[in-house]
Write a protein that holds these residues in place. Sequence first.
Motif, PDB file in Angstrom:
ATOM      1  N   HIS A 188       0.824  -1.212   0.000  1.00 49.90           N
ATOM      2  CA  HIS A 188       0.000   0.000   0.000  1.00 49.90           C
ATOM      3  C   HIS A 188       0.859   1.263   0.000  1.00 49.90           C
ATOM      4  O   HIS A 188       0.615   2.200  -0.753  1.00 49.90           O
ATOM      5  N   TRP A 242     -12.541   7.399   0.260  1.00 55.15           N
ATOM      6  CA  TRP A 242     -11.974   7.722   1.567  1.00 55.15           C
ATOM      7  C   TRP A 242     -13.074   8.229   2.489  1.00 55.15           C
ATOM      8  O   TRP A 242     -13.878   9.067   2.075  1.00 55.15           O
ATOM      9  N   HIS A 298      -7.409  -2.052  -2.028  1.00 59.92           N
ATOM     10  CA  HIS A 298      -5.977  -2.317  -1.808  1.00 59.92           C
ATOM     11  C   HIS A 298      -5.566  -2.015  -0.363  1.00 59.92           C
ATOM     12  O   HIS A 298      -4.509  -2.429   0.073  1.00 59.92           O
ATOM     13  N   ASP A 314      -8.709   5.068   4.350  1.00 57.71           N
ATOM     14  CA  ASP A 314      -8.700   4.607   2.963  1.00 57.71           C
ATOM     15  C   ASP A 314      -9.617   3.401   2.860  1.00 57.71           C
ATOM     16  O   ASP A 314      -9.428   2.414   3.581  1.00 57.71           O
ATOM     17  N   HIS A 342      -2.785   9.702   0.854  1.00 58.73           N
ATOM     18  CA  HIS A 342      -1.998   8.669   1.539  1.00 58.73           C
ATOM     19  C   HIS A 342      -1.003   9.279   2.513  1.00 58.73           C
ATOM     20  O   HIS A 342      -0.782   8.739   3.606  1.00 58.73           O
TER      21      HIS A 342
HETATM   22 MN   MN3 Z   1      -4.750   3.541  -0.817  1.00 62.67          MN
END
Ligand code: MN3
Length: 219
Positions: free
Chosen positions: A27, A128, A166, A162, A79
């Motif tokens: 990630h 998100w 993934h 998140d 991120h």
């Molecule tokens: Mn992500």
Amino acid sequence: MTFQLPPLPFAKDSLDPHMSAETLEYHYGKHHKAYVDKTNELVAEEPELSGASLNQVIRAAKKADNKKLLNNSAQLWNHSFFWQCLAPAEGQRPEGKLLKLIEDGFGSAETMIEKFTAEAVGHFGSGWAWLVLDRGSLKITSLHDADTPIAHDGMAPLFTLDVWEHAYYIDYRNARPKFAGAVLENIVNWDFVASNLDGKGADTANQENAGVRQPETIA
Ligand code: MN3
């Protein structure tokens, strides 16, 4: 210096078992890095963004309707913010002014966590979930795909989760509720969340980019 992959604020194996080192290898090491590389590649094609900060790039890309650049730069930002929202499990809970605002808005920390988890779980598709400061009170919301508070006026980010697959597929397979619950109950950096009550959460994942100010792009 172009935009950088910011260092993780914790050891890769320190969130285990709630978020494994393998998840972070992919990630952070692959997905987040790819957004950094792609943003640098796309910014290099836009001479007018020479020397623009990450937040400026996001806003300029939105204004210009440059979806590729907006998506990649927003994911770079999201991120970078997300990792700061996490910390090893030490029984941490919201405290002080943050706890007071949570109690005012939701009744209790438990209720806020339940509502946030429901928002994260109920969000359809990739995106998100966000806890934001909205005119002095707390608000839970979610944004689709790469969308980010930086691209919206008046959304001061406090915390995010998140919910792209993934983020959880290695540790939880398809079980987004288990992932959201484990993060919210165990590995939130509430001190970081509280520090964003100054309304300057947008600055915490910003970065300067002197690197595109190359001789050939300066008129
Ligand atoms: Mn992500």
